[in-house]
Structures are given as C-alpha cells and as structure tokens.
Design an enzyme around this catalytic site. Structure first.
Site, PDB file in Angstrom:
ATOM      1  N   CYS A 164      13.643  10.968   7.356  1.00 52.84           N
ATOM      2  CA  CYS A 164      13.621  10.799   8.817  1.00 52.84           C
ATOM      3  C   CYS A 164      15.025  10.739   9.417  1.00 52.84           C
ATOM      4  CB  CYS A 164      12.840   9.546   9.172  1.00 52.84           C
ATOM      5  SG  CYS A 164      13.339   8.106   8.211  1.00 52.84           S
TER       6      CYS A 164
ATOM      7  N   GLU B 105       9.159  16.679  14.748  1.00 52.32           N
ATOM      8  CA  GLU B 105       9.677  16.427  13.404  1.00 52.32           C
ATOM      9  C   GLU B 105       8.940  17.322  12.409  1.00 52.32           C
ATOM     10  OE1 GLU B 105      10.923  12.626  10.707  1.00 52.32           O
ATOM     11  OE2 GLU B 105       8.904  12.573  11.541  1.00 52.32           O
TER      12      GLU B 105
ATOM     13  N   LYS C  83       0.867  -1.175   0.000  1.00 45.21           N
ATOM     14  CA  LYS C  83       0.000   0.000   0.000  1.00 45.21           C
ATOM     15  C   LYS C  83       0.904   1.226   0.000  1.00 45.21           C
ATOM     16  CE  LYS C  83      -2.597   3.405   1.391  1.00 45.21           C
ATOM     17  NZ  LYS C  83      -2.047   4.730   1.769  1.00 45.21           N
TER      18      LYS C  83
ATOM     19  N   GLU D  13       9.250   1.789  11.032  1.00 47.96           N
ATOM     20  CA  GLU D  13      10.317   2.775  10.835  1.00 47.96           C
ATOM     21  C   GLU D  13       9.632   4.125  10.828  1.00 47.96           C
ATOM     22  OE1 GLU D  13      12.379   5.395   9.634  1.00 47.96           O
ATOM     23  OE2 GLU D  13      12.663   4.489   7.654  1.00 47.96           O
TER      24      GLU D  13
END
Length: 486
Positions: free
Chosen positions: A292, A391, A183, A258
């Site tokens: 990231c 973030e 997906k 992750e």
C-alpha cells in the site's frame, strides 16, 4: 506436504469444524498446505478464550510480558530458515524478501515491543488550583493520565507480509496487556500459526494468542462482531475496512485501520532522477507491487518527464521476473489467479482510457505456471483515469505530467487516498514546503526509506489511527485519568 493445520484456540490445537482448504504456492500453483476452516462458533470460542486470559494477562508484570516477547523473537530467529521457506512458498515473495523483510522484520518487531512493554504508561499532569464551588472546597488537584490495555483485540492481517504485518499488531497489543484473536489473510495463513507456536513456546499463557482462519468471509465477520472483542486492528482494502468500521461503530469497538494507498511521487525538474527511478522502481519489485505504500502514481515535472520515463523503462528491462526461489529473481508472482486477473483488467482499462503503454502489459511468455504479471509502465496519464485514481495493488506505475509546484501539489492531493507520498527535489526547502501541503500520513523526501519509530497511518480513505514505534503502544491502549486532592 505437512499435516493439515489446526486452529489455535485457548492454548489448544483444535480441529476445524469446516474442514480444510488448500493454500497454493503463487509461483508454482502447487499446494503448500491445508489451512483450517473455522466455524463462527469456533471464532467466538477464540474471543471467549482471549477474554478469559485478559483477566490475568492484563495484570501480568511488564517485565514478564517483555520476557515472553523477547523469547518469542529468539524462537523466530532460531527457526528463521524454515519459516522463510514457508513464507516464500505461500506468499510468492522472493527468497531475500521472505528472509529479510518478512521473518527478520517479524522477529525485530517482537524484540522492539519487548522493550515497549517497559515504556512508562503514566504521565503526570500540572496540578490545578480550584476555587470553592458546587464541586467542593477549594483545593489543589493532582492528575495522572495512564494508558491501560483496551481488552480483546482482533487482528486481521494482510497477505503481502505474513510475518511483519501480524507481528506489528500482535507484539504491541500483547506488550500493552491486551489479548488477541488473529485472523490472517486466507491466501497465506500458515506462517501465522508458526508465530503462534513461537509465542506458546516462549511462555505466552493459554488464550493470550488465538489464531483462526477460513477462506469464507464468515470467519472475519465473526472475529469483528463477537461481543467479547473490544478493538479491531485491520490491514487491507478500503472497501473491506469500511464494512468492518460499520460493525465496529454499532458496538463502539475501537479501530486501527491501515487501508489502501495510491502513493504520489512528485518528481521536480531539479531532482536526482536516478534516485527517483530507484525509489519508484521498487513498486515493480517489492511484493510485486502488492504494497500500500508503493509510489505507484508518479507526478513528473515536464522538464524531466521524458528522461524519467526513459530511465524507468530501462530499469524494467534489467528486472528478472520469475520463480522467487531462483537466484536473481527480482519480481515474483502476485498472490492468486483472481488477483492476477484483476491487475490485468486494470492494464486493459489503462489502454482503453488512452494511457500510453511504455513497457510490460503482458504475461511473461516464458512462465507457463504461476500468477505472474509483467511490470507495467503507463505514461501520458491524466488524473481522471481509473488507473490513476484506483489502487491496482500490482506491479503497475502510472505517470502524470505537471508544470508548476502548485499544479503538482493539486494533482497529488486529488485522490481518495493519503497514506505515503514522496517528493524528489534538489531543493530541500522546497521539498519540505511541498511535503507540508500533501494530505498524506507520511511523506518521503528523496527516499522511499522509513524510520520505524515514526507514526504510520493514513489520511482520508487510507485509514484511521497510527501505529509503529511507541505509537503502536498508544494505539492498543485506552487513556484513564486519575485525579486526587493535593
């Protein structure tokens, strides 16, 4: 424009129940293609097809699985130019990034796990001598630990790299004998359908790889909660990862997560400042900060603090922001208008919180189309600011000063995240000592480079589990013990 994309379920190209939605080029805002909107039933059908295919694929000889993965790498390599053009158009990556970091890395991962399919899965354990007792007569018992495929794996992938990220999940999962439902991120899913085509052309049997997409959350939810799914491998935000983990917990599904990062870059007084600037500067350019692992949170010792900010500011002035298709462009757009608005709101927040805006902070004036954010540098930050703690996932770097080693380590560890941190110091012994105290899944010492056999994953809210290299083969397998009397 190409024909509307169809779903790939059980080896067939299937019309989507929910019609199509537009995939936009982040640099031009033009339509790249039409992606299919799957229904919940179609996602369940994909998981059913994967379950059916698992019965055979899991028993396929490792040599055959290796041959198919190798052949897929050949197809990707042969089509690399059109694949790179599509990846650039839908993700906004520069030409060099789309070729070298997206498509080429995707092909390399299929090549790596073709070899991985042949790695031993059995480990002999020392024999154990058991005295007579309730369990039976005395004897010597041998044991094997054997890695077996998990089953059906849902792979939910990130938008920043529509080739390397899916390949890093699909290739090791298939190498271990699992089947997959992929997906992709809704913003740039078309490349993943090309990957499915490459695998089909390479001889992957029907149902081994299935691809479903949608702009609505329903598709991802169905791919996670399908009773046929045994494991979910997810790359994306911590908030979404937490919701997926809750569903996985109810069904006891295996997870590989992750998630987000806010990489600390500890720069000591004795560091090679130019090296640190080059490393930290990649945050501005690499996927426009949408990565990231970026060193977005610089923790600089006071002796080099002003020099580091001056050099980082100078580095920014040489970076061409613009159309990723144009030669010389270093910083392309972010993925969408919504994400640009989110990054800009963080820049405004940084100003309100009292951070000093050194460079950037505005949309590039020369670009009237596309989702651009000027690379932005904040100095004089403190660890309680949201721009330091959260973030941002854009080309924004914050700098926090520190005095001594103990304070630097404490500041670095004062974070919800722990994916990859960095240490720059001329004293290698100190760099390694500090690395050992950082609560992060990886630490770069005087480099942002990665060893692609080293385990990758996060501490704290940056994730669960490890992949890359042989660690990915372990992630997509279950351990079975076999014991026998000698």
């Amino acid at each position: 424009m190409t024909h509307p994309q169809r779903l790939f379920i059980g080896g067939e190209w299937v019309e989507p129940d929910g019609g199509h939605y537009e995939v936009l080029n982040p640099a031009t805002e033009e339509v790249v293609g039409l992606a299919p909107e799957a229904s919940r039933d179609q996602v369940y059908a994909a998981a059913d097809a994967a379950r059916e295919a698992f019965r055979t694929w899991s028993r396929t000889a490792p040599e055959e699985r290796a041959r198919i993965l190798d052949a897929a790498a050949d197809v990707i390599h042969g089509e690399s130019e059109p694949y790179a053009l599509l990846a650039r158009a839908e993700s906004g990556a520069t030409t060099a990034t789309a070729r070298g970091m997206q498509v080429a890395v995707g092909a390399a991962r299929f090549r790596r796990y073709a070899k991985g399919a042949l790695e031993p899965v059995e480990q002999g354990l020392p024999p154990q001598i058991n005295a007579a007792g309730p369990m039976g007569r005395a004897g010597v018992f041998g044991a094997l630990a054997v890695r077996r495929p998990v089953g059906v794996v849902t792979c939910i992938t990130s938008y920043n790299n529509p080739w390397a990220n899916p390949a890093g999940k699909v290739a090791p999962a298939l190498a271990m004998g699992n089947t997959v439902v992929v997906k992709p991120a809704p913003q740039d899913p078309l490349s993943v359908y090309r990957m499915a085509e490459a695998l089909a052309e390479a001889g992957a049997p029907p149902g081994v790889v299935n691809v479903v997409t949608g702009s609505a959350p329903t598709v991802g939810e169905a791919a996670v909660d399908s009773p046929e799914v045994d494991m979910v491998s997810f790359t994306g935000s911590t908030a979404v990862g937490q919701r997926i983990a809750e569903v996985c917990g109810r069904g006891m599904k295996r997870q590989l997560m992750e998630l987000g990062g806010k990489g600390a870059a500890l720069v000591f007084d004795d560091a090679d400042v130019d090296s640190a600037v080059m490393g930290i500067g990649t945050t501005f350019s690499f996927y426009s900060g949408q990565i990231c692992t970026a060193p977005t949170r610089v923790i600089a010792q006071r002796g080099i603090y002003d020099l580091l900010i001056e050099k980082l500011s100078g580095y920014l002035t040489h970076m061409k922001v613009g159309d990723p298709a144009e030669q010389g462009t270093v910083v392309g757009p972010v993925i969408s208008a919504a994400h640009r608005d989110r990054v800009e709101s963080y820049i405004e927040l940084g100003k309100k919180e009292g951070a000093r805006l050194v460079a950037g902070g505005e949309r590039p004036a020369s670009l009237d189309r596309g989702f651009y954010v000027a690379p932005t540098l904040f100095a004089d930050c403190t660890n309680d600011m949201r721009v330091v703690r959260e973030e941002i996932f854009g080309p924004v770097v914050v700098v926090v000063p520190f005095d001594d080693e103990e304070e630097g380590v404490a500041l670095a560890n004062d974070s919800d995240y722990g994916l990859i941190d960095y240490v720059w110091s001329g004293d290698v012994a100190r760099a390694f000592r500090v690395a050992g105290q950082l609560r992060a899944g990886g630490v770069g010492v005087n480099t942002i480079g990665r060893n692609m056999e080293a385990p990758f994953g996060g501490f704290k809210k940056s994730g669960v589990g490890r992949d890359v290299g042989s660690y990915a083969l372990h992630a997509y397998s279950e351990l079975q013990s076999i014991v026998w009397p000698g």
